[in-house]
Design a protein around this motif. Structure first.
Motif, PDB file in Angstrom:
ATOM      1  N   ALA A   9      27.442  21.732  47.363  1.00 45.62           N
ATOM      2  CA  ALA A   9      27.340  22.647  46.656  1.00 45.62           C
ATOM      3  C   ALA A   9      26.470  21.506  45.456  1.00 45.62           C
ATOM      4  N   TYR A  10      26.644  20.285  46.145  1.00 46.13           N
ATOM      5  CA  TYR A  10      25.773  19.132  45.273  1.00 46.13           C
ATOM      6  C   TYR A  10      24.763  18.906  45.092  1.00 46.13           C
ATOM      7  N   TYR A  36      23.157  22.826  43.632  1.00 41.42           N
ATOM      8  CA  TYR A  36      22.754  22.793  42.548  1.00 41.42           C
ATOM      9  C   TYR A  36      21.786  21.482  42.204  1.00 41.42           C
ATOM     10  N   LEU A  64      18.626  23.276  42.621  1.00 43.98           N
ATOM     11  CA  LEU A  64      18.320  24.048  41.494  1.00 43.98           C
ATOM     12  C   LEU A  64      17.523  23.187  40.202  1.00 43.98           C
ATOM     13  N   LEU A  65      18.230  21.912  40.382  1.00 39.96           N
ATOM     14  CA  LEU A  65      17.847  21.031  38.914  1.00 39.96           C
ATOM     15  C   LEU A  65      16.469  20.531  38.703  1.00 39.96           C
ATOM     16  N   ILE A 113      26.235  18.969  34.775  1.00 40.00           N
ATOM     17  CA  ILE A 113      25.822  20.294  35.893  1.00 40.00           C
ATOM     18  C   ILE A 113      26.609  19.115  37.350  1.00 40.00           C
ATOM     19  N   LEU A 114      25.574  18.034  37.767  1.00 39.55           N
ATOM     20  CA  LEU A 114      25.912  17.485  39.009  1.00 39.55           C
ATOM     21  C   LEU A 114      27.701  17.000  39.142  1.00 39.55           C
ATOM     22  N   CYS A 118      30.058  19.194  39.738  1.00 36.14           N
ATOM     23  CA  CYS A 118      30.113  19.905  40.521  1.00 36.14           C
ATOM     24  C   CYS A 118      31.306  19.324  41.572  1.00 36.14           C
ATOM     25  N   LYS A 123      33.046  23.531  36.610  1.00 34.29           N
ATOM     26  CA  LYS A 123      31.374  24.732  37.006  1.00 34.29           C
ATOM     27  C   LYS A 123      31.318  24.281  35.013  1.00 34.29           C
ATOM     28  N   MET A 182      23.878  25.669  32.977  1.00 30.69           N
ATOM     29  CA  MET A 182      22.698  24.778  31.993  1.00 30.69           C
ATOM     30  C   MET A 182      22.660  24.895  30.713  1.00 30.69           C
TER      31      MET A 182
END
Length: 212
Positions: free
Chosen positions: A69-70, A73, A76-77, A124-125, A128, A133, A136
């Motif tokens: 998951a990290y 994200y 995405l970031l 967000i990191l 996670c 949760k 942004m």
């Protein structure tokens, strides 16, 4: 070891089976293992500091789901901030093609701005990593009071990395093996400092922890 053997240009070289000087195909495996190790360290450190979770042995617990998951994200970031930063850097660099020094300075400024935006969204990191949760929008709002401090840190951060990278490239041109060692050390220093900064920022901005 691969970086030490092949020098700082190791990861920039193309694999060519017919070229005896090209790095082996294991380069991809080496990079993959390095990425997994980095994510493992990041998640473990976030959980150690924010949850006071101590490892049972020498090696921290491997949370496969949290690490995956990290990574997601992070991608995405990176896409949100990275693509915008690269786009602006290309525009600025192209507009100042007639003045190389100004173009380089402008790209450095854009890199600082991109790093600033990344860390404004970065809570967000750690969230996670510890199972929380945060979107942004919430991350941006949480880091707003620290906006100036983050910018100042990024000026020092990016400036130092640029200087160390240039030093590593210069030494690598003279002594490839030493340059490889130096660049590897710089990369890990950057990663460790970045992880620590992420953790501290989350603790202060999201959890209202004091900076002690």
């Amino acid at each position: 070891m691969a970086l030490i053997l092949y020098g700082p240009d190791y990861f920039l070289m193309d694999f060519d089976p017919g070229n005896p000087n090209s790095p082996p195909a294991s380069s991809l495996i080496f990079q993959l293992l390095t990425m997994i190790a980095t994510l493992w360290v990041a998640v473990a450190w976030h959980r150690f500091v924010l949850l006071e979770e101590y490892p049972n042995g020498v090696v921290p617990t491997f949370y496969g789901g949290r690490i995956l998951a990290y990574f997601g994200y992070g991608v995405l970031l990176g896409l949100v901030v990275g693509l915008a930063t690269v786009f602006v850097a290309i525009l600025v660099g192209g507009a100042l093609f007639w003045a190389p020094i100004l173009a380089i300075a402008a790209v450095v400024v854009v890199a600082i701005a991109g790093s600033w935006a990344f860390y404004r969204l970065s809570p967000i990191l750690p969230a996670c990593a510890i199972g929380n949760k945060i979107g942004m929008k919430e991350a941006w709002a949480a880091t707003k009071p620290l906006s100036g401090s983050i910018l100042g840190a990024m000026v020092v951060f990016v400036g130092t990395i640029f200087a160390l990278a240039l030093l590593g490239a210069f030494i690598g041109g003279l002594i490839p093996m030493l340059g490889g060692v130096l660049i590897l050390a710089i990369n890990w220093l950057y990663i460790l400092l970045g992880i620590s900064f992420l953790t501290t920022l989350y603790g202060v901005a999201v959890e209202d922890r004091p900076i002690d």
